[in-house]
Design an enzyme around this catalytic site. Structure first.
Site, mmCIF file in Angstrom:
data_model
loop_
_atom_site.group_PDB
_atom_site.id
_atom_site.type_symbol
_atom_site.label_atom_id
_atom_site.label_comp_id
_atom_site.label_asym_id
_atom_site.label_seq_id
_atom_site.Cartn_x
_atom_site.Cartn_y
_atom_site.Cartn_z
ATOM 1 N N ASP A 42 -2.517 3.203 2.075
ATOM 2 C CA ASP A 42 -1.072 3.218 2.275
ATOM 3 C C ASP A 42 -0.732 3.117 3.757
ATOM 4 O OD1 ASP A 42 -1.828 5.769 3.041
ATOM 5 O OD2 ASP A 42 -0.359 6.820 1.791
ATOM 6 N N GLU A 179 -10.553 13.462 7.740
ATOM 7 C CA GLU A 179 -9.897 12.791 8.861
ATOM 8 C C GLU A 179 -9.530 13.786 9.956
ATOM 9 O OE1 GLU A 179 -6.179 9.771 9.925
ATOM 10 O OE2 GLU A 179 -6.686 10.215 7.826
#
Length: 270
Positions: A42, A179
């Site tokens: 996304d 992340e």
């Protein structure tokens, strides 16, 4: 590429090379360059649409780009992001949206967060949909997190991320993207769970690595509304194109660097 092959790679300590991809042209190039997993992210909201974040990406956007990537890379393992609003509040809705992505060509779906999302993961897995979790810095929560900041720096935060990873792994998720977490934390998590870990700014000890293809090529320079000189690339970004005059060779060099454990270096990690 299959999940079984990914686990076989991890068992022999072969790193997994993953890249984001949004179209058939890059998908075909990546597959032939040896990329193991293609992520239809996304992040297209930022990279392709010029927005400042991923929050306006829709299921229609994701299915369109998933179909495009699947057309270009029929032999790759394709993961598709579930956009914000498509999975958080209703497990049945999450299942229908995940199924939409699978029917568009993905073999696995990815969504962000731990906590209550563990139940969502288990709900999808019980119905035959492989899941990739995303922990640490989660872009869909950028406003709640106060910007693009490293996660897991405090003892409390590190413990929560670790527990979320354990819970997600126990629920049966196949992969976990970590992340912008400290490399030492990512190493500990990788050694503690059955699920495979994919790092981005999380050190070299994850089972694999992922980058956005436009970051790898050094061509992303921020939101369309801002001047290029205002943009500063995240620490985990490396421009592989500057080492060669070939896009395909740049992708191949990334794959080789991941496999040889020469990327990420400490300067690309937290």
């Amino acid at each position: 590429m299959t999940l079984t092959r990914l686990h076989e790679m991890a068992d022999r300590d072969e790193k997994i090379a993953m890249l984001t991809c949004y179209d058939a042209t890059f998908a075909k190039l990546m597959e032939h360059a040896g990329v193991d997993i293609l992520l239809v992210g996304d992040s297209l909201g930022m990279v392709l649409q010029g927005a400042e974040n991923t929050l306006n990406v829709s299921m229609h956007h994701m299915t369109y780009h998933t179909k495009s990537v699947a057309a270009g890379a029929p032999n790759a393992l394709i993961i598709a992001d579930m956009p914000v609003g498509s999975y958080e509040h209703d497990n049945e809705a999450a299942y229908k949206n995940a199924l939409w992505l699978i029917r568009s060509g993905a073999q696995m779906v990815k969504f962000e967060g731990g906590g209550d999302r563990v139940q969502t993961a288990r709900y999808l897995i019980d119905r035959g949909i492989p899941v990739c979790a995303h922990l640490g810095f989660t872009p869909q929560s950028v406003n709640q997190l106060g910007g693009y900041k490293i996660q897991g720096k405090t003892e409390e935060s590190a413990h929560q991320i670790t527990q979320d990873a354990i819970d997600m792994s126990n629920a049966g998720v196949s992969l976990i993207v970590l992340e912008m977490v400290p490399a030492t934390l990512a190493k500990h998590i990788t050694e503690s769970i059955k699920a495979l870990t994919i790092g981005i700014g999380a050190g070299v000890d994850c089972d694999g690595q992922v980058l956005v293809i436009q970051d790898l090529l050094g061509i992303y320079n921020g939101a369309a509304s801002k001047q290029p000189h205002e943009f500063k690339a995240p620490r985990f970004v490396k421009n592989f194109l500057c080492e060669t005059n070939s896009v395909k060779q740049a992708v191949s060099n990334y794959v080789n660097a991941v496999k040889s454990k020469t990327f990420p270096t400490p300067e690309h990690s937290y």
